[in-house]
Design a protein around this motif. Structure first.
Motif: not given
Length: 460
Positions: A93-114
């Motif tokens: 779970g910590r690893s998964r959360e870290n990946v998501e946090k990294w992506l959502r905080g990445m300047t220029g990256c839009t994260v979509l779930q679907g």
């Protein structure tokens, strides 16, 4: 109405987030689409949770052996599977959360779930949103294959994903498939306390390895109480009052079936490509759904690349990450890196582990090369003996004429780490005397690799 990006990445597995990082740092706008869990197979159902379980199983195994080392424990060793699972869930779970946090905080990256589906080579639909880009990178991974074996749909079964949901100990786990995933689960659950039987259709375990490796792995597992049924030409399933009856042979005079409380199917994987609309993009696949790519991971559709398990060019976390490196080098760095530059290397994470690189002995023989081989049992490796883990062996094979290192296998304590001494030399294209003359640290497993190279004999 559509939203335009410089690049779209489908899937947040091993290659996708790292590529998003490189592309955004290059000034591109990136959309990353993930329909399930961030981190992909490795983080959620592969390396991280399974190796966390392997670690717990090893502790249980060593605790049972404590008296061999002069350490006295009071009472029998107990395994609390609920706590084992909780630890695994926390690490994953910590690893998964870290990946998501990294992506959502990445300047220029839009994260979509679907769920992303192609509508054309440069257009994707995700729910009600339409995305376009000149560059699209597919990183959708794979899942467990469920072959059409007799009765398989009539009984409950587990895959490498669903077995992670277990919070209790199976009474008798029957593992269908004697390769890497199946053997890791077989050993760990035996160490947790389950009765375990491995059922393999072929004549030996891990058929891609040399016979001596297969035999040694079988011996390790059987000494821990894992039953192994080879040549299981009549695998079939039927409901049973005590769980599932697993048919393993049609031959007379042998036990025809095994009754399992739980069945794990570990008979291969298939890519997650059947619902992406690849036909609308002109992306070609083979009969299994694996995306066809060239040496730089470009698909048949211009501007579309495929990375990771879905392209069939590696199916390991480390090869998926290398796919990202190859794509980034070609797209951003004007560096023509290629998949064919990659040297096959991987591990089997039973305990002790197997580290493998390059060609097997069988492959070398078939190549017609004049070759030399060095081999040493772990009973002659001081570090293994000191740790009370002297099962397995180490071997290396070289070209007798060019002095090129062709391959190596280390089955023993630290074999998954020690193999990198050989991996690095192979990438450096160093002749084997370079490694033979290296001075390694004592006492280690790696220190015997130069010794192997001083004891080479013709490969028969």
């Amino acid at each position: 109405m559509s939203t335009r990006f410089d690049a779209i990445i489908i899937g947040a597995g091993q290659a996708g987030p790292s590529l998003a990082d490189r592309l955004t740092k290059a000034g591109m706008t990136v959309a990353l689409v993930e329909r399930n869990l961030f981190g992909g197979t490795c983080v959620n159902t592969g390396c991280i949770p399974t190796k966390t379980l392997v670690a717990s199983a090893r502790v249980a195994h060593l605790a049972r052996r404590a008296e061999e080392f002069g350490v006295m424990l009071d009472g029998p060793v107990r395994v609390d599977m609920a706590r084992v699972k909780a630890r695994m869930d926390a690490v994953s779970g910590r690893s998964r959360e870290n990946v998501e946090k990294w992506l959502r905080g990445m300047t220029g990256c839009t994260v979509l779930q679907g769920h992303a589906r192609f509508e054309s080579p440069n257009t994707l639909r995700v729910g009600d949103e339409v995305l376009t880009a000149e560059r699209i990178f597919i990183n959708v991974g794979g899942r467990a294959a469920v072959p059409d074996m007799p009765g398989v749909r009539d009984v409950p079964f587990l895959t490498n994903s669903t077995i992670l949901d277990l919070g209790t100990l199976p009474r008798h786990l029957v593992v269908i498939g004697g390769s890497y995933i199946g053997l890791e689960y077989a050993q760990m659950y035996r160490r947790f306390g389950s009765a375990v039987t491995v059922v393999e259709k072929g004549p030996r375990l891990i058929g891609r390895e040399d016979q001596d490796v297969s035999d040694a792995v079988k011996d390790i597992l059987e000494k821990e109480g894992v039953r192994v049924r080879l040549d299981a030409e009549c695998i079939r399933f039927a409901p049973h009052p005590d769980g599932v009856a697993v048919g393993v042979t049609c031959a007379s005079g042998e036990e025809p079936e095994v009754v399992a409380s739980h069945v794990l199917l570990a008979v291969g994987r298939r890519p997650n490509t059947d619902d992406l609309g690849l036909d609308k993009a002109g992306v070609e696949t083979d009969a299994r759904g694996t995306i066809t790519v060239d040496d730089q991971l470009r698909t048949s559709a211009p501007g579309v690349w495929a990375m990771g398990d879905c392209n069939g060019r590696g199916a390991f976390t480390h090869t998926s990450y290398n796919d990202f490196e190859i794509v980034a080098a070609n797209v951003l760095d004007d560096d023509p890196r290629r998949v064919s530059d990659r040297i096959p290397a991987y591990g089997l994470f039973i305990d002790p582990p197997l580290g493998r690189v390059g060609m097997t002995d069988d492959a070398v023989r078939k190549s017609g090369r004049r070759a030399l081989v060095g081999m040493r049992p772990m009973t002659r490796v001081g570090r293994a003996v000191e740790k009370g883990e002297a099962q397995g062996f180490m071997k290396i094979v070289v070209d007798a004429d060019s002095r090129e290192i062709l391959g190596a296998a280390i089955l023993g304590p630290g074999g998954d780490e020690a193999i990198h001494s050989v991996v690095d030399m192979m990438y450096a294209k160093a002749p084997y005397p370079t490694l033979q003359r290296a001075v390694h640290i004592h006492p280690t497993v790696s220190e015997l690799i130069p010794t192997l190279l001083g004891e080479l004999k013709p490969l028969r």
